[in-house]
Every structure is written in C-alpha cells, then in structure tokens.
Write a protein that holds these residues in place. Structure first.
Motif, PDB file in Angstrom:
ATOM      1  N   SER A  32     -30.740  76.489 -36.759  1.00  0.00           N
ATOM      2  CA  SER A  32     -31.576  76.261 -35.574  1.00  0.00           C
ATOM      3  C   SER A  32     -31.072  77.151 -34.448  1.00  0.00           C
ATOM      4  N   VAL A  33     -31.996  77.532 -33.567  1.00  0.00           N
ATOM      5  CA  VAL A  33     -31.610  78.412 -32.467  1.00  0.00           C
ATOM      6  C   VAL A  33     -30.627  77.694 -31.543  1.00  0.00           C
ATOM      7  N   GLU A  34     -30.740  76.363 -31.469  1.00  0.00           N
ATOM      8  CA  GLU A  34     -29.792  75.601 -30.644  1.00  0.00           C
ATOM      9  C   GLU A  34     -28.365  75.747 -31.184  1.00  0.00           C
ATOM     10  N   ALA A  35     -28.253  75.641 -32.540  1.00  0.00           N
ATOM     11  CA  ALA A  35     -26.924  75.761 -33.151  1.00  0.00           C
ATOM     12  C   ALA A  35     -26.389  77.176 -32.973  1.00  0.00           C
ATOM     13  N   PHE A  36     -27.283  78.170 -33.117  1.00  0.00           N
ATOM     14  CA  PHE A  36     -26.864  79.567 -32.952  1.00  0.00           C
ATOM     15  C   PHE A  36     -26.390  79.806 -31.516  1.00  0.00           C
ATOM     16  N   MET A  37     -27.179  79.344 -30.555  1.00  0.00           N
ATOM     17  CA  MET A  37     -26.811  79.536 -29.146  1.00  0.00           C
ATOM     18  C   MET A  37     -25.486  78.819 -28.858  1.00  0.00           C
ATOM     19  N   GLY A  38     -25.353  77.587 -29.367  1.00  0.00           N
ATOM     20  CA  GLY A  38     -24.135  76.808 -29.127  1.00  0.00           C
ATOM     21  C   GLY A  38     -22.910  77.505 -29.686  1.00  0.00           C
ATOM     22  N   SER A  39     -23.036  78.063 -30.897  1.00  0.00           N
ATOM     23  CA  SER A  39     -21.842  78.696 -31.483  1.00  0.00           C
ATOM     24  C   SER A  39     -21.468  79.959 -30.701  1.00  0.00           C
ATOM     25  N   LEU A  40     -22.466  80.699 -30.178  1.00  0.00           N
ATOM     26  CA  LEU A  40     -22.131  81.898 -29.389  1.00  0.00           C
ATOM     27  C   LEU A  40     -21.500  81.537 -28.041  1.00  0.00           C
ATOM     28  N   VAL A  41     -21.978  80.431 -27.441  1.00  0.00           N
ATOM     29  CA  VAL A  41     -21.361  79.992 -26.182  1.00  0.00           C
ATOM     30  C   VAL A  41     -19.899  79.614 -26.456  1.00  0.00           C
ATOM     31  N   HIS A  42     -19.652  78.917 -27.571  1.00  0.00           N
ATOM     32  CA  HIS A  42     -18.274  78.545 -27.918  1.00  0.00           C
ATOM     33  C   HIS A  42     -17.400  79.792 -28.126  1.00  0.00           C
ATOM     34  N   GLU A  43     -17.949  80.771 -28.848  1.00  0.00           N
ATOM     35  CA  GLU A  43     -17.177  82.007 -29.076  1.00  0.00           C
ATOM     36  C   GLU A  43     -16.857  82.693 -27.758  1.00  0.00           C
ATOM     37  N   THR A  44     -17.857  82.700 -26.860  1.00  0.00           N
ATOM     38  CA  THR A  44     -17.646  83.373 -25.570  1.00  0.00           C
ATOM     39  C   THR A  44     -16.596  82.634 -24.751  1.00  0.00           C
ATOM     40  N   MET A  45     -16.641  81.294 -24.791  1.00  0.00           N
ATOM     41  CA  MET A  45     -15.657  80.507 -24.045  1.00  0.00           C
ATOM     42  C   MET A  45     -14.255  80.740 -24.610  1.00  0.00           C
ATOM     43  N   GLU A  46     -14.158  80.851 -25.922  1.00  0.00           N
ATOM     44  CA  GLU A  46     -12.848  81.115 -26.530  1.00  0.00           C
ATOM     45  C   GLU A  46     -12.329  82.469 -26.045  1.00  0.00           C
ATOM     46  N   HIS A  83     -38.600  73.674 -31.200  1.00  0.00           N
ATOM     47  CA  HIS A  83     -39.410  73.315 -30.021  1.00  0.00           C
ATOM     48  C   HIS A  83     -40.423  74.412 -29.788  1.00  0.00           C
ATOM     49  N   ARG A  84     -41.694  74.124 -30.087  1.00  0.00           N
ATOM     50  CA  ARG A  84     -42.651  75.232 -30.060  1.00  0.00           C
ATOM     51  C   ARG A  84     -43.003  75.722 -28.665  1.00  0.00           C
ATOM     52  N   GLU A  85     -42.631  74.958 -27.641  1.00  0.00           N
ATOM     53  CA  GLU A  85     -42.948  75.445 -26.290  1.00  0.00           C
ATOM     54  C   GLU A  85     -41.927  76.460 -25.787  1.00  0.00           C
ATOM     55  N   PHE A  86     -40.841  76.660 -26.570  1.00  0.00           N
ATOM     56  CA  PHE A  86     -39.823  77.632 -26.153  1.00  0.00           C
ATOM     57  C   PHE A  86     -39.747  78.793 -27.134  1.00  0.00           C
ATOM     58  N   THR A  87     -39.184  79.900 -26.648  1.00  0.00           N
ATOM     59  CA  THR A  87     -38.974  81.064 -27.516  1.00  0.00           C
ATOM     60  C   THR A  87     -37.474  81.239 -27.702  1.00  0.00           C
ATOM     61  N   ALA A  88     -37.118  82.118 -28.649  1.00  0.00           N
ATOM     62  CA  ALA A  88     -35.694  82.412 -28.851  1.00  0.00           C
ATOM     63  C   ALA A  88     -35.106  82.987 -27.561  1.00  0.00           C
ATOM     64  N   GLY A  89     -35.920  83.778 -26.832  1.00  0.00           N
ATOM     65  CA  GLY A  89     -35.464  84.362 -25.567  1.00  0.00           C
ATOM     66  C   GLY A  89     -35.089  83.278 -24.560  1.00  0.00           C
ATOM     67  N   ASP A  90     -35.831  82.162 -24.565  1.00  0.00           N
ATOM     68  CA  ASP A  90     -35.497  81.063 -23.647  1.00  0.00           C
ATOM     69  C   ASP A  90     -34.106  80.509 -23.971  1.00  0.00           C
ATOM     70  N   TYR A  91     -33.787  80.456 -25.244  1.00  0.00           N
ATOM     71  CA  TYR A  91     -32.469  79.918 -25.623  1.00  0.00           C
ATOM     72  C   TYR A  91     -31.350  80.894 -25.257  1.00  0.00           C
ATOM     73  N   ARG A  92     -31.669  82.177 -25.347  1.00  0.00           N
ATOM     74  CA  ARG A  92     -30.674  83.178 -24.935  1.00  0.00           C
ATOM     75  C   ARG A  92     -30.372  82.980 -23.436  1.00  0.00           C
ATOM     76  N   GLU A  93     -31.434  82.774 -22.658  1.00  0.00           N
ATOM     77  CA  GLU A  93     -31.266  82.548 -21.216  1.00  0.00           C
ATOM     78  C   GLU A  93     -30.488  81.256 -20.973  1.00  0.00           C
ATOM     79  N   ALA A  94     -30.806  80.225 -21.789  1.00  0.00           N
ATOM     80  CA  ALA A  94     -30.109  78.939 -21.619  1.00  0.00           C
ATOM     81  C   ALA A  94     -28.611  79.104 -21.894  1.00  0.00           C
ATOM     82  N   GLY A  95     -28.270  79.922 -22.903  1.00  0.00           N
ATOM     83  CA  GLY A  95     -26.858  80.184 -23.203  1.00  0.00           C
ATOM     84  C   GLY A  95     -26.182  80.859 -22.018  1.00  0.00           C
ATOM     85  N   LEU A  96     -26.873  81.828 -21.434  1.00  0.00           N
ATOM     86  CA  LEU A  96     -26.314  82.536 -20.271  1.00  0.00           C
ATOM     87  C   LEU A  96     -26.179  81.571 -19.087  1.00  0.00           C
ATOM     88  N   LYS A  97     -27.167  80.675 -18.968  1.00  0.00           N
ATOM     89  CA  LYS A  97     -27.100  79.694 -17.871  1.00  0.00           C
ATOM     90  C   LYS A  97     -25.852  78.809 -18.008  1.00  0.00           C
TER      91      LYS A  97
END
Ligand code: SF4
Length: 397
Positions: A32-46, A83-97
C-alpha cells in the motif's frame, strides 16, 4: 518461530492474511502507498538522526531531498492507492509534511541522546512449556541520563488514536522489556509516539504490572495462534489495504478482474455470471411481487363470487380452505408455557422440532466449549453453500 508486532496484529485483523504471509509465505509485489510512504519516512528519520549522532544537523532541504530521491528511486507499479480520492503524489506530499512538521518542532534534535536507531530487539515470551521470541525494531531510543530512557515511535497514519487504543499498546510495551533487559541501571522508561501528520506527541509510562500483563497477553495470543488449525478470512475495510488479495478467496476475483489478463484467464466470466444471476434474481423478486398481488386479487374474486374453483383458458385454479394451528412467537411467555405443557404431557418429543438455523446459532455461541462439542457429537457436518448478492460499494454509480 519469531513473533513480531506486525505478525500478531495481522493475525488479529485477519487469520487468513496471517497464514498467507507468515506460514505460506506467498510472494507479492503489492504494497500500500501508506506502507511505502511510512517506510521512507522511517528511513529518512533514521538517516537524520545518524547525522545528528555524528554532530551534523542536516538542513530541511537535505531531509526533503533524501526522502524525495528515495521515493523516485523505489516507487514501483506494485504500490497501490486504496483511497480513491487521493493520488500517489498526495502521499508523497504527506510524507514530506510529516518530515517538515517534525523538523520544525524538534530542530536541532537535542532533547535526548539517541542511542538506538532502527535497532532490532528480541524479547523472550514464556509459553506453557517453552519460550518463544518477540522480535521488533525500535525506531529510536533516547537516553536522558540517570537511567532514564524514551522509546520513540514514528507514526505516519492519518488516523489519530484514542487514549484507549494507546493504552492497549503491545509493541512499545514489549520494547520496554527489551530496553530493561539490555541496558544497565534502567530506572525509568517512557513510551513516546510521534503522530507526525498531526504534529502531535503522545506519551505513556507503563508500570511493571502493566508490562507483565501485556507480556502475558502476548504469550496467550501466541499460544492461540499455535493451536489454530483453521485460519479463516475476516473481511472488513482493512481488505482494501491487503497486500495478499490475489491469494484470498474473498478478494481474488476483484483483484484479477480488473487486470489485462482477466479475459485470457477466464476471470471475466465471473462478472458475466454474477450479472446474469442478479438479472434472474430480480426477475424472480418481481415475479414474487406479482404472484402476491394476484393471490390477493384471486381470493377477493373467490370471496365476491363465492367460487373455489376458477377456470383459466388452459388451467384450473383450486382454492382449498382449512385451518392450521399457529405457534406463539419464539421467545414469548406463551411459547414457554406451551413447551412446558407438552413436556408435562410427555408429548414434547413428538411435537417439538429442531430448527437447523437456531441450532447453528447455538453452536456459534458455544464454540470451543464442552457443551458445544457434546452437541456436535450428535451431528454430521455437510457443506453448505449460499449465494447472496449485494450492491458493490467500490463502484461509483
Ligand atoms: S483480503 Fe481481507 S479477508 Fe482476504 S486475506 Fe486480505 S484481509 Fe483477509
């Protein structure tokens, strides 16, 4: 076998998903894009805290670049957006947020001394006759000095937890045991969750008794998993995020019917069969409605003209009148009294009847009990198949 938090959580959510992932070890590219975004945020925090440990505080731009470059490099076709109302780009932005809010709040990251980053920990879990291992990865452990520690966990979920959910925590509580077992002179441990999208920090202290209770519950859950022979699917909203849909009888067809290979593999035939089934079912319901209306009209005709036999052009319709006893409704006092009366008269065995549907309900209530097993010993099991149709909730019409 090692038991992780995600393994136990997966089992609690859906036993079949647990079996597919952890026992059958099916291979899937889906994530899921949520899991992908979450793992990248974790990597960045590390990465951020590794820099901090080396006495270098990266700029916000560097943090964003680190995250964005990894997003571009590792994003692949198997990552899906439920979540069909969002795009992968929205999740990328959410990760940056998440990263921007965290950076703004904690810069220059000196509230504690980070001593563990993404550290694997193992906690022994005592089972009845042996020990199992709970394994996990601590996002970050800070030392505050004087034997005081904080276990930090980053959450990128868009759902904020309730206090009750937080108090049910198993993961960080078991990590607390790992900290107490691995470091000398631990006096205090605090659990800290960062709900990054909300810029919120939640804290909890666990007493020794609470830690023991959580460990005991984890071991009971492990024993339950180990004693299970059947792992049934448990459907729910969580299915939309399931990575192993293609192996699950509940979602396999939905997953495959949209793929290019569906007609080739014959999966689209399922859609045609369902459509035809629904057409006939609706026709039958309409027929039932018309028959009910005609019955009333026929009885009216019969009463008005005083006729019991009514002749059509090719058929004869006969009306027979009689009387039958109607039982008081189930659960009423009259019904109880009737049953009692029949028993006293020694007629219960002849007059009573076992209702299969009610018996199924009773057995569901008694599942796992001695009484349930005793009743089952009188019964034979046969396959039951029911077809039910309902409106699809994933379509827009
Ligand atoms: S799709 Fe739903 S029911 Fe099927 S395995 Fe996944 S979570 Fe379980």
């Amino acid at each position: 076998m090692n038991y992780s938090h995600s393994l136990l959580e997966t089992y609690e959510t859906c036993p079949l998903k647990y079996r597919l992932i952890y026992a059958d070890r099916v291979k899937t590219e889906r994530k899921s894009v949520e899991a992908f975004m979450g793992s990248l945020v974790h990597e960045t925090m590390e990465w951020l805290y590794r820099q901090v440990i080396m006495a270098r505080v990266p700029s916000m731009e560097e943090v964003e670049t680190y995250f964005s470059q990894r997003w571009d490099r590792f994003f692949h076709d198997g990552i899906f957006v439920a979540h069909r109302e969002f795009t992968a780009g929205d999740y990328r932005e959410a990760g940056l947020k998440c990263l921007r809010l965290y950076y703004g709040r904690y810069h220059p990251f000196d509230s504690g001394k980070p001593i563990w980053l993404e550290r694997k920990v193992v906690v022994p879990i005592r089972l009845e006759d042996r020990q199992a291992r709970f394994v996990g990865v601590v996002d970050r452990l800070d030392s505050l000095g004087g034997g005081r520690y904080e276990i930090h966990d980053y959450k990128t979920s868009a759902r904020f937890p309730t206090l009750e959910e937080l108090e049910r925590d198993r993961q960080l509580t078991l990590y607390q045991i790992a900290v107490e077992n691995s470091l000398p002179g631990v006096r205090e441990v605090e659990l800290v969750w960062h709900y990054m999208l909300f810029d919120e920090e939640l804290r909890l202290r666990r007493s020794a008794e609470e830690v023991q209770r959580v460990a005991r519950e984890a071991s009971e859950l492990v024993m339950e998993i180990e004693s299970r022979t059947e792992f049934l699917p448990r459907e729910g909203d969580h299915c939309d995020w399931c990575e192993v849909q293609e192996f699950c009888p509940k979602r396999k067809h939905l997953h495959l019917v949209g793929s290019v290979a569906a007609p080739e593999l014959g999966y689209d035939r399922g859609a045609r069969l369902v459509d035809e089934f629904v057409r006939w079912k609706e026709a039958r319901e309409e027929a039932d409605r018309q028959l009910k209306r005609l019955r009333e009209e026929i009885l009216e005709f019969s009463a008005f003209h005083q006729v019991d036999n009514i002749y059509g052009t090719g058929h004869l319709l006969k009306i027979s009148r009689g009387e039958r006893w109607k039982l008081p409704s189930a659960g009423t006092e009259e019904r109880e009294k009737l049953a009692e009366c029949l028993k006293q008269m020694g007629l219960w065995d002849r007059a009573s009847d076992l209702s299969e549907s009610r018996l199924q309900a009773v057995l569901r209530e008694l599942e796992g009990s001695e009484e349930g097993s005793l009743i089952q010993s009188f019964l034979t099991k046969e396959e039951s198949v029911a077809l039910r149709v309902s409106r699809r909730v994933d379509t827009d019409d």
